[in-house]
Write an enzyme that holds these catalytic residues in place. Structure first.
Site, PDB file in Angstrom:
ATOM      1  N   GLU A 162      30.503  22.960  96.864  1.00 17.71           N
ATOM      2  CA  GLU A 162      30.454  23.544  95.526  1.00 17.71           C
ATOM      3  C   GLU A 162      29.378  24.632  95.475  1.00 17.71           C
ATOM      4  O   GLU A 162      28.279  24.432  95.940  1.00 17.71           O
ATOM      5  CB  GLU A 162      30.148  22.434  94.507  1.00 17.71           C
ATOM      6  CG  GLU A 162      30.182  22.907  93.072  1.00 17.71           C
ATOM      7  CD  GLU A 162      31.433  23.736  92.789  1.00 17.71           C
ATOM      8  OE1 GLU A 162      32.535  23.219  92.940  1.00 17.71           O
ATOM      9  OE2 GLU A 162      31.290  24.924  92.430  1.00 17.71           O
ATOM     10  N   LYS A 221      28.024  26.193 103.435  1.00 16.49           N
ATOM     11  CA  LYS A 221      27.305  25.809 102.210  1.00 16.49           C
ATOM     12  C   LYS A 221      25.793  25.866 102.427  1.00 16.49           C
ATOM     13  O   LYS A 221      25.049  26.426 101.617  1.00 16.49           O
ATOM     14  CB  LYS A 221      27.747  24.408 101.783  1.00 16.49           C
ATOM     15  CG  LYS A 221      26.961  23.818 100.641  1.00 16.49           C
ATOM     16  CD  LYS A 221      27.119  24.615  99.353  1.00 16.49           C
ATOM     17  CE  LYS A 221      26.008  24.288  98.379  1.00 16.49           C
ATOM     18  NZ  LYS A 221      26.075  25.027  97.133  1.00 16.49           N
ATOM     19  N   CYS A 277      18.404  21.839  95.227  1.00 19.38           N
ATOM     20  CA  CYS A 277      19.140  22.139  96.457  1.00 19.38           C
ATOM     21  C   CYS A 277      18.503  23.120  97.436  1.00 19.38           C
ATOM     22  O   CYS A 277      18.563  22.884  98.639  1.00 19.38           O
ATOM     23  CB  CYS A 277      20.532  22.604  96.095  1.00 19.38           C
ATOM     24  SG  CYS A 277      21.488  21.239  95.410  1.00 19.38           S
TER      25      CYS A 277
HETATM   26  N1  LIG Z   1      23.123  20.380  91.336  1.00 24.76           N
HETATM   27  C1  LIG Z   1      23.780  21.437  91.738  1.00 24.76           C
HETATM   28  O1  LIG Z   1      23.748  22.471  91.093  1.00 24.76           O
HETATM   29  C2  LIG Z   1      24.591  21.428  92.988  1.00 24.76           C
HETATM   30  C3  LIG Z   1      24.597  20.329  93.835  1.00 24.76           C
HETATM   31  N2  LIG Z   1      25.349  20.330  94.983  1.00 24.76           N
HETATM   32  C4  LIG Z   1      25.417  19.149  95.830  1.00 24.76           C
HETATM   33  O2  LIG Z   1      26.249  18.179  95.192  1.00 24.76           O
HETATM   34  C5  LIG Z   1      25.774  16.850  95.445  1.00 24.76           C
HETATM   35  C6  LIG Z   1      25.536  16.138  94.137  1.00 24.76           C
HETATM   36  O3  LIG Z   1      24.511  16.808  93.445  1.00 24.76           O
HETATM   37  P1  LIG Z   1      24.195  16.499  91.921  1.00 24.76           P
HETATM   38  O4  LIG Z   1      25.468  16.373  91.166  1.00 24.76           O
HETATM   39  O5  LIG Z   1      23.186  17.483  91.494  1.00 24.76           O
HETATM   40  O6  LIG Z   1      23.529  15.044  92.049  1.00 24.76           O
HETATM   41  P2  LIG Z   1      23.213  13.993  90.899  1.00 24.76           P
HETATM   42  O7  LIG Z   1      22.083  13.175  91.369  1.00 24.76           O
HETATM   43  O8  LIG Z   1      23.135  14.686  89.582  1.00 24.76           O
HETATM   44  O9  LIG Z   1      24.541  13.065  90.847  1.00 24.76           O
HETATM   45  C7  LIG Z   1      24.930  12.206  91.864  1.00 24.76           C
HETATM   46  C8  LIG Z   1      25.473  10.919  91.241  1.00 24.76           C
HETATM   47  O10 LIG Z   1      26.042  10.119  92.258  1.00 24.76           O
HETATM   48  C9  LIG Z   1      25.863   8.752  91.905  1.00 24.76           C
HETATM   49  N3  LIG Z   1      26.038   7.905  93.076  1.00 24.76           N
HETATM   50  C10 LIG Z   1      25.268   7.808  94.196  1.00 24.76           C
HETATM   51  N4  LIG Z   1      25.791   6.926  95.052  1.00 24.76           N
HETATM   52  C11 LIG Z   1      26.919   6.434  94.480  1.00 24.76           C
HETATM   53  C12 LIG Z   1      27.907   5.483  94.895  1.00 24.76           C
HETATM   54  N5  LIG Z   1      27.834   4.883  96.087  1.00 24.76           N
HETATM   55  N6  LIG Z   1      28.924   5.207  94.054  1.00 24.76           N
HETATM   56  C13 LIG Z   1      29.012   5.820  92.846  1.00 24.76           C
HETATM   57  N7  LIG Z   1      28.108   6.728  92.407  1.00 24.76           N
HETATM   58  C14 LIG Z   1      27.084   7.027  93.211  1.00 24.76           C
HETATM   59  C15 LIG Z   1      24.453   8.734  91.353  1.00 24.76           C
HETATM   60  O11 LIG Z   1      24.270   7.589  90.514  1.00 24.76           O
HETATM   61  C16 LIG Z   1      24.404  10.062  90.573  1.00 24.76           C
HETATM   62  O12 LIG Z   1      24.728   9.894  89.191  1.00 24.76           O
HETATM   63  C17 LIG Z   1      24.555  17.017  96.335  1.00 24.76           C
HETATM   64  O13 LIG Z   1      24.950  16.892  97.671  1.00 24.76           O
HETATM   65  C18 LIG Z   1      24.108  18.437  96.061  1.00 24.76           C
HETATM   66  O14 LIG Z   1      23.449  18.991  97.160  1.00 24.76           O
HETATM   67  C19 LIG Z   1      26.136  21.392  95.298  1.00 24.76           C
HETATM   68  C20 LIG Z   1      26.188  22.502  94.486  1.00 24.76           C
HETATM   69  C21 LIG Z   1      25.430  22.606  93.267  1.00 24.76           C
HETATM   70  O1  LIG Z   2      23.772  24.121  95.956  1.00 26.74           O
HETATM   71  C1  LIG Z   2      23.300  24.269  94.842  1.00 26.74           C
HETATM   72  O2  LIG Z   2      22.709  23.384  94.211  1.00 26.74           O
HETATM   73  C2  LIG Z   2      23.352  25.573  94.151  1.00 26.74           C
HETATM   74  O3  LIG Z   2      22.053  26.181  94.346  1.00 26.74           O
HETATM   75  C3  LIG Z   2      21.866  27.393  93.659  1.00 26.74           C
HETATM   76  O4  LIG Z   2      22.048  27.216  92.266  1.00 26.74           O
HETATM   77  P1  LIG Z   2      20.876  26.646  91.327  1.00 26.74           P
HETATM   78  O5  LIG Z   2      19.804  26.043  92.156  1.00 26.74           O
HETATM   79  O6  LIG Z   2      21.540  25.800  90.307  1.00 26.74           O
HETATM   80  O7  LIG Z   2      20.312  27.926  90.555  1.00 26.74           O
HETATM   81  P2  LIG Z   2      19.913  29.410  91.052  1.00 26.74           P
HETATM   82  O8  LIG Z   2      20.370  30.348  90.025  1.00 26.74           O
HETATM   83  O9  LIG Z   2      20.349  29.665  92.426  1.00 26.74           O
HETATM   84  O10 LIG Z   2      18.333  29.381  91.000  1.00 26.74           O
HETATM   85  C4  LIG Z   2      17.569  28.621  91.919  1.00 26.74           C
HETATM   86  C5  LIG Z   2      16.097  28.889  91.715  1.00 26.74           C
HETATM   87  O11 LIG Z   2      15.768  30.204  92.161  1.00 26.74           O
HETATM   88  C6  LIG Z   2      15.102  30.909  91.140  1.00 26.74           C
HETATM   89  N1  LIG Z   2      15.438  32.339  91.250  1.00 26.74           N
HETATM   90  C7  LIG Z   2      16.729  32.730  91.323  1.00 26.74           C
HETATM   91  C8  LIG Z   2      17.058  34.059  91.442  1.00 26.74           C
HETATM   92  C9  LIG Z   2      16.045  35.021  91.499  1.00 26.74           C
HETATM   93  O12 LIG Z   2      16.266  36.241  91.616  1.00 26.74           O
HETATM   94  N2  LIG Z   2      14.759  34.599  91.427  1.00 26.74           N
HETATM   95  C10 LIG Z   2      14.430  33.284  91.309  1.00 26.74           C
HETATM   96  O13 LIG Z   2      13.239  32.948  91.254  1.00 26.74           O
HETATM   97  C11 LIG Z   2      15.584  30.271  89.859  1.00 26.74           C
HETATM   98  O14 LIG Z   2      14.698  30.488  88.801  1.00 26.74           O
HETATM   99  C12 LIG Z   2      15.653  28.814  90.264  1.00 26.74           C
HETATM  100  O15 LIG Z   2      14.394  28.206  90.184  1.00 26.74           O
HETATM  101  C13 LIG Z   2      22.928  28.402  94.136  1.00 26.74           C
HETATM  102  O16 LIG Z   2      22.781  29.609  93.388  1.00 26.74           O
HETATM  103  C14 LIG Z   2      24.329  27.836  93.940  1.00 26.74           C
HETATM  104  O17 LIG Z   2      25.294  28.737  94.464  1.00 26.74           O
HETATM  105  C15 LIG Z   2      24.431  26.493  94.664  1.00 26.74           C
HETATM  106  O18 LIG Z   2      25.697  25.923  94.441  1.00 26.74           O
END
Ligand SMILES: NC(=O)C1=CN([C@@H]2O[C@H](COP(=O)(O)OP(=O)(O)OC[C@H]3O[C@@H](n4cnc5c(N)ncnc54)[C@H](O)[C@@H]3O)[C@@H](O)[C@H]2O)C=CC1
Ligand SMILES: O=C(O)[C@H]1O[C@H](OP(=O)(O)OP(=O)(O)OC[C@H]2O[C@@H](n3ccc(=O)[nH]c3=O)[C@H](O)[C@@H]2O)[C@H](O)[C@@H](O)[C@@H]1O
Length: 463
Positions: A162, A221, A277
């Site tokens: 994602e 990713k 992340c």
């Molecule tokens: N937060 C973001 O913006 C992004 C995160 N990712 C990736 O996506 C993944 C998830 O990230 P988030 O949604 O931020 O994490 P999160 O911590 O918000 O959500 C994960 C959920 O999974 C649940 N969980 C864990 N083990 C479980 C199990 N065995 N059965 C059922 N539920 C279970 C937890 O209770 C928690 O609510 C990570 O690998 C992260 O690196 C990728 C892109 C964007």
């Molecule tokens: O794997 C993930 O979790 C995600 O991580 C980032 O998304 P996110 O961390 O939600 O937000 P960003 O907009 O990337 O910002 C990350 C951090 O960098 C900082 N940032 C961003 C851009 C910039 O120019 N300067 C800067 O300081 C932001 O303030 C923030 O603290 C990536 O942008 C997503 O594509 C990815 O899916």
């Protein structure tokens, strides 16, 4: 094969918004998002859709539209697995805090538990989709667990990382730059890829749906996040040089960003990147590189983190130095605690580290963030384990009103770029503060000239 029933394990920042958008765009597919965390599921099911556990612009509206129609939130993991023909695994994969790879490798215990649960419950063939961010070659481990512990059902494993960013999750999901799907080259693998492509094709133009082998998808990713974070560390490195040379980092960023080969995005100098992340994924990349003996590769990427830690630390150091080398007993107001605007997520926010440094110097921090609770702030500080919880509680206080937070403060530090900070009555704030009144703008969002004219001592990043 047509996907009719989806289960998503993990109702977090990715699982929740992603499934809500799929439900909105594919009303003929039944989607159940499951989680072990009962409180989180209860919040997703809260009658008042404004109380869902994640704040993202427009998310409540979409959840409100589809919930209990084709979008369900439940703690009954087994039932959802049993009924699904496609399962997204979207659980957390934090940095390991123990054992081999502590502080570097991704902790895959939740992923493995999911695989074992799926294998135990599944009676029919299923497509398993890695939505979580995972080290390259995790699909191999997943396949081994599924094939060795299952009841004979067949599994195809896809990688579908994602790329949404928090604060713009819905927008990013509705019109992604690309959707990446990695799968096996066998006929069954290709069929599974096609099934998932068809789900996204309900709203994403085909040419933006990219298919690759599993390993390229998993690795892309980590690499995407590393490149994005690298840009932030690069511009932050230059911000320090700007401060020594009378160059202005905003001007430099604009000048270089107009080169179409460089591009204007992710060149905003700041107090340092945060979020759950960037750091975790780069550390993971460093760990994997080291595991293959690629020390130069590892060192190259590790520098992105080293620079980011330096940027956070030098922000707090500068506050102390500017306030006559002591902040002991002084009230310093933080505007913002979230790691970026338009989210309530605070994981790895620079604010946590700056606060920790200033509390070490015995400052008293008054905090205003429109979406973050005092409870969350204390949890974040306690997690660092620098001092006892009651000491943290004594040194940081959240306010519901920004003007109250700023009253009698020696200095204000901007830690998050919330738009509302730009609209404040800065004259009123100035009048209520101790003099000289300092503003340390860690996001370069305020108009320095206007603030200086009011009387503030204004400092931004990189000028
Ligand atoms: N937060 C973001 O913006 C992004 C995160 N990712 C990736 O996506 C993944 C998830 O990230 P988030 O949604 O931020 O994490 P999160 O911590 O918000 O959500 C994960 C959920 O999974 C649940 N969980 C864990 N083990 C479980 C199990 N065995 N059965 C059922 N539920 C279970 C937890 O209770 C928690 O609510 C990570 O690998 C992260 O690196 C990728 C892109 C964007
Ligand atoms: O794997 C993930 O979790 C995600 O991580 C980032 O998304 P996110 O961390 O939600 O937000 P960003 O907009 O990337 O910002 C990350 C951090 O960098 C900082 N940032 C961003 C851009 C910039 O120019 N300067 C800067 O300081 C932001 O303030 C923030 O603290 C990536 O942008 C997503 O594509 C990815 O899916």
């Amino acid at each position: 094969m047509e996907v009719k029933n989806i289960c998503c394990i993990g109702a977090g920042y990715v699982g929740g918004p992603t499934m809500a958008v799929i439900a909105e765009k594919c009303t003929n597919i039944k989607i159940t998002v499951v989680d072990l965390n009962e409180a989180r599921i209860a919040a997703w099911n809260d009658e008042d859709v404004n109380n869902i556990p994640i704040y993202e612009p427009r998310l409540n509206e979409i959840v409100g539209n589809r919930r209990n129609k084709n979008l369900f939130f439940s703690t009954n993991v087994d039932k959802a697995i049993d009924e699904a023909d496609l399962i997204f695994i979207s659980v957390n994969t934090p940095t390991k805090t123990y054992g081999t790879g502590k502080g570097m490798a991704a902790d895959l215990k939740h992923i493995e538990l999911c695989a074992r649960q799926i294998a135990k419950v599944a009676k029919t063939d299923k497509i398993i989709v890695e939505k979580s961010t995972l080290p390259v070659r995790t699909a191999e481990a997943l396949k081994s667990i599924l094939d060795n512990t299952g009841n004979g059902a067949k599994f195809q494993i896809l990688s579908n990382p994602e790329f949404l960013a928090e604060g713009t999750a819905v927008e990013d999901l509705l019109s992604p730059d690309r959707v990446l799907i990695g799968g096996d080259s066998s006929q069954e693998g290709q069929k599974a890829i096609e099934a998932l492509v068809n789900v996204y094709a309900n709203w994403v133009p085909r040419e933006r749906i990219l298919t690759t082998n599993v390993w390229s998808s998993e690795l892309s990713k980590l690499v995407a996040n590393a490149f994005l974070a690298q840009r932030v560390s690069s511009i932050n490195a230059i911000s320090e040089l700007c401060e020594k040379t009378e160059a202005n980092v905003n001007e430099v960023a604009k000048a270089i960003g107009m080169d179409s080969r460089i591009g204007p995005k992710f060149l905003k100098a700041s107090v340092g990147f945060g979020g759950s992340c960037f750091q975790k994924d780069i550390l993971n990349l460093v760990y994997i590189s080291k595991a293959f003996g690629l020390n130069e590769v590892a060192d190259y990427w590790e520098q992105v983190i080293i620079m980011n830690d330096h940027q956070k630390r030098r922000f707090s150091k500068n506050i102390v130095q500017t306030l006559y080398n002591t902040v002991s007993g002084k009230k310093i107001t933080f505007l913002g605690w979230a790691f970026k605007k338009d989210t309530n997520d605070t994981r790895e926010s620079a604010a946590i580290y700056v606060a920790d440094d200033l509390i070490n110097e015995q400052a008293y921090i008054a905090l205003y963030d429109p979406k973050v609770s005092q409870k969350q702030v204390l949890t974040d500080l306690d997690y660092l384990d620098t001092r006892k919880s009651d000491e943290n509680e004594k040194h940081i206080t959240s306010y519901n009103n920004p003007y109250e937070a700023c009253k009698n403060a020696h200095a204000i530090a901007i830690l998050t770029e919330w738009d509302e900070f730009k609209e404040y009555d800065w004259e009123k704030i100035y009048d209520s503060m101790l003099k000289p009144a300092f503003v340390f703008d860690g996001r370069n969002i305020l108009n320095g000239e206007v603030l200086k004219n009011i009387g503030f001592v204004y400092q931004s990043i990189g000028s």
